[in-house]
Scaffold this motif. Sequence first.
Motif, PDB file in Angstrom:
ATOM      1  N   UNK A  54       0.840  -1.208   0.000  1.00 62.58           N
ATOM      2  CA  UNK A  54       0.000   0.000   0.000  1.00 62.58           C
ATOM      3  C   UNK A  54       0.869   1.249   0.000  1.00 62.58           C
ATOM      4  N   UNK A  55       1.915   1.255   0.808  1.00 61.83           N
ATOM      5  CA  UNK A  55       2.799   2.425   0.865  1.00 61.83           C
ATOM      6  C   UNK A  55       3.503   2.670  -0.466  1.00 61.83           C
ATOM      7  N   UNK A  56       4.010   1.612  -1.080  1.00 63.09           N
ATOM      8  CA  UNK A  56       4.687   1.769  -2.374  1.00 63.09           C
ATOM      9  C   UNK A  56       3.692   2.200  -3.451  1.00 63.09           C
ATOM     10  N   UNK A  57       2.485   1.621  -3.421  1.00 61.92           N
ATOM     11  CA  UNK A  57       1.453   2.012  -4.379  1.00 61.92           C
ATOM     12  C   UNK A  57       1.077   3.475  -4.248  1.00 61.92           C
ATOM     13  N   UNK A  58       1.033   3.982  -3.014  1.00 63.11           N
ATOM     14  CA  UNK A  58       0.722   5.393  -2.815  1.00 63.11           C
ATOM     15  C   UNK A  58       1.833   6.302  -3.325  1.00 63.11           C
ATOM     16  N   UNK A  59       3.075   5.912  -3.112  1.00 65.19           N
ATOM     17  CA  UNK A  59       4.192   6.728  -3.601  1.00 65.19           C
ATOM     18  C   UNK A  59       4.179   6.794  -5.125  1.00 65.19           C
ATOM     19  N   UNK A  60       3.923   5.663  -5.761  1.00 62.02           N
ATOM     20  CA  UNK A  60       3.899   5.640  -7.224  1.00 62.02           C
ATOM     21  C   UNK A  60       2.657   6.346  -7.770  1.00 62.02           C
ATOM     22  N   UNK A  61       1.561   6.370  -7.016  1.00 61.77           N
ATOM     23  CA  UNK A  61       0.310   6.982  -7.478  1.00 61.77           C
ATOM     24  C   UNK A  61       0.374   8.507  -7.517  1.00 61.77           C
ATOM     25  N   UNK A  62       1.355   9.102  -6.876  1.00 64.80           N
ATOM     26  CA  UNK A  62       1.434  10.568  -6.828  1.00 64.80           C
ATOM     27  C   UNK A  62       1.632  11.164  -8.217  1.00 64.80           C
ATOM     28  N   UNK A  63       2.572  10.647  -8.969  1.00 63.76           N
ATOM     29  CA  UNK A  63       2.928  11.237 -10.269  1.00 63.76           C
ATOM     30  C   UNK A  63       1.775  11.157 -11.270  1.00 63.76           C
ATOM     31  N   UNK A  64       1.141   9.987 -11.476  1.00 65.16           N
ATOM     32  CA  UNK A  64       0.026   9.967 -12.429  1.00 65.16           C
ATOM     33  C   UNK A  64      -1.140  10.861 -12.023  1.00 65.16           C
ATOM     34  N   UNK A  65      -1.396  10.996 -10.713  1.00 69.19           N
ATOM     35  CA  UNK A  65      -2.503  11.858 -10.277  1.00 69.19           C
ATOM     36  C   UNK A  65      -2.191  13.323 -10.549  1.00 69.19           C
ATOM     37  N   UNK A  66      -0.940  13.731 -10.372  1.00 65.12           N
ATOM     38  CA  UNK A  66      -0.568  15.123 -10.649  1.00 65.12           C
ATOM     39  C   UNK A  66      -0.653  15.396 -12.148  1.00 65.12           C
ATOM     40  N   UNK A 101      -6.097   3.595   4.606  1.00 66.44           N
ATOM     41  CA  UNK A 101      -5.750   2.182   4.700  1.00 66.44           C
ATOM     42  C   UNK A 101      -4.300   1.994   5.135  1.00 66.44           C
ATOM     43  N   UNK A 102      -3.422   2.860   4.685  1.00 63.65           N
ATOM     44  CA  UNK A 102      -2.015   2.778   5.104  1.00 63.65           C
ATOM     45  C   UNK A 102      -1.884   3.034   6.596  1.00 63.65           C
ATOM     46  N   UNK A 103      -2.659   3.981   7.113  1.00 67.03           N
ATOM     47  CA  UNK A 103      -2.635   4.227   8.556  1.00 67.03           C
ATOM     48  C   UNK A 103      -3.208   3.044   9.333  1.00 67.03           C
ATOM     49  N   UNK A 104      -4.259   2.421   8.804  1.00 65.19           N
ATOM     50  CA  UNK A 104      -4.832   1.248   9.468  1.00 65.19           C
ATOM     51  C   UNK A 104      -3.814   0.113   9.469  1.00 65.19           C
ATOM     52  N   UNK A 105      -3.119  -0.080   8.355  1.00 60.66           N
ATOM     53  CA  UNK A 105      -2.133  -1.155   8.258  1.00 60.66           C
ATOM     54  C   UNK A 105      -0.873  -0.875   9.079  1.00 60.66           C
ATOM     55  N   UNK A 106      -0.702   0.339   9.559  1.00 65.11           N
ATOM     56  CA  UNK A 106       0.468   0.633  10.383  1.00 65.11           C
ATOM     57  C   UNK A 106       0.275   0.160  11.825  1.00 65.11           C
ATOM     58  N   UNK A 107      -0.930  -0.257  12.162  1.00 68.04           N
ATOM     59  CA  UNK A 107      -1.199  -0.762  13.506  1.00 68.04           C
ATOM     60  C   UNK A 107      -0.655  -2.183  13.647  1.00 68.04           C
ATOM     61  N   UNK A 108      -0.876  -2.729  14.828  1.00 65.61           N
ATOM     62  CA  UNK A 108      -0.510  -4.109  15.090  1.00 65.61           C
ATOM     63  C   UNK A 108      -1.268  -5.022  14.121  1.00 65.61           C
ATOM     64  N   UNK A 109      -0.663  -6.127  13.742  1.00 64.69           N
ATOM     65  CA  UNK A 109      -1.240  -7.000  12.724  1.00 64.69           C
ATOM     66  C   UNK A 109      -2.640  -7.480  13.097  1.00 64.69           C
ATOM     67  N   UNK A 110      -2.859  -7.757  14.365  1.00 66.31           N
ATOM     68  CA  UNK A 110      -4.174  -8.264  14.774  1.00 66.31           C
ATOM     69  C   UNK A 110      -5.234  -7.166  14.806  1.00 66.31           C
ATOM     70  N   UNK A 111      -4.825  -5.921  14.795  1.00 67.79           N
ATOM     71  CA  UNK A 111      -5.773  -4.803  14.803  1.00 67.79           C
ATOM     72  C   UNK A 111      -6.146  -4.346  13.396  1.00 67.79           C
ATOM     73  N   UNK A 112      -5.548  -4.944  12.390  1.00 70.13           N
ATOM     74  CA  UNK A 112      -5.813  -4.530  11.005  1.00 70.13           C
ATOM     75  C   UNK A 112      -7.154  -5.056  10.516  1.00 70.13           C
ATOM     76  N   UNK A 113      -7.491  -6.263  10.938  1.00 64.19           N
ATOM     77  CA  UNK A 113      -8.716  -6.901  10.456  1.00 64.19           C
ATOM     78  C   UNK A 113      -9.874  -6.430  11.326  1.00 64.19           C
TER      79      UNK A 113
END
Length: 141
Positions: A54-66, A101-113
């Motif tokens: 998700x983090x890598x996808x967000x970094x790559x998504x910046x350029x096409x959106x701009x 979603x990236x912020x949610x996934x930054x939590x503990x693994x059991x708190x993501x679901x």
Amino acid sequence: MTTQVAVRHSTFAVAVYELLNPIPFGFFTAALIFDIIYVCNADVLWTKSASWLIAIGLVIAIIPRVVNLVQIFGSKTWPQTSSVKIYFWLNLVAVVVAIVNAFVHSRDAYAVVPEGLILSIIVVALLGIANILLAVCPRLK
């Protein structure tokens, strides 16, 4: 007598956009698959891998959106159909949901679901709907 002037868009910008635009969709889809695998077997590796995707996808998504932002709102010659604008807004909403979603996934693994899985489904659904809409609707006036 009126003459038609051929308008050229920036070839470099269009090439960068067309090259980088599909990549985030692949990363977000892979993150969704990893979230589903995590729900099935509860191995922490899958949710941590999904957070990286998700983090890598967000970094790559910046350029096409701009580039898309400049094409849609900065150029008077770019096709201004409603499908192109809806495509832009659906992609933008998907990127915002992916940030959450990236912020949610930054939590503990059991708190993501289940929040992480639901947000991943929403991101992939928004991007899928946007791509289908752009493919089905005509781009030109």
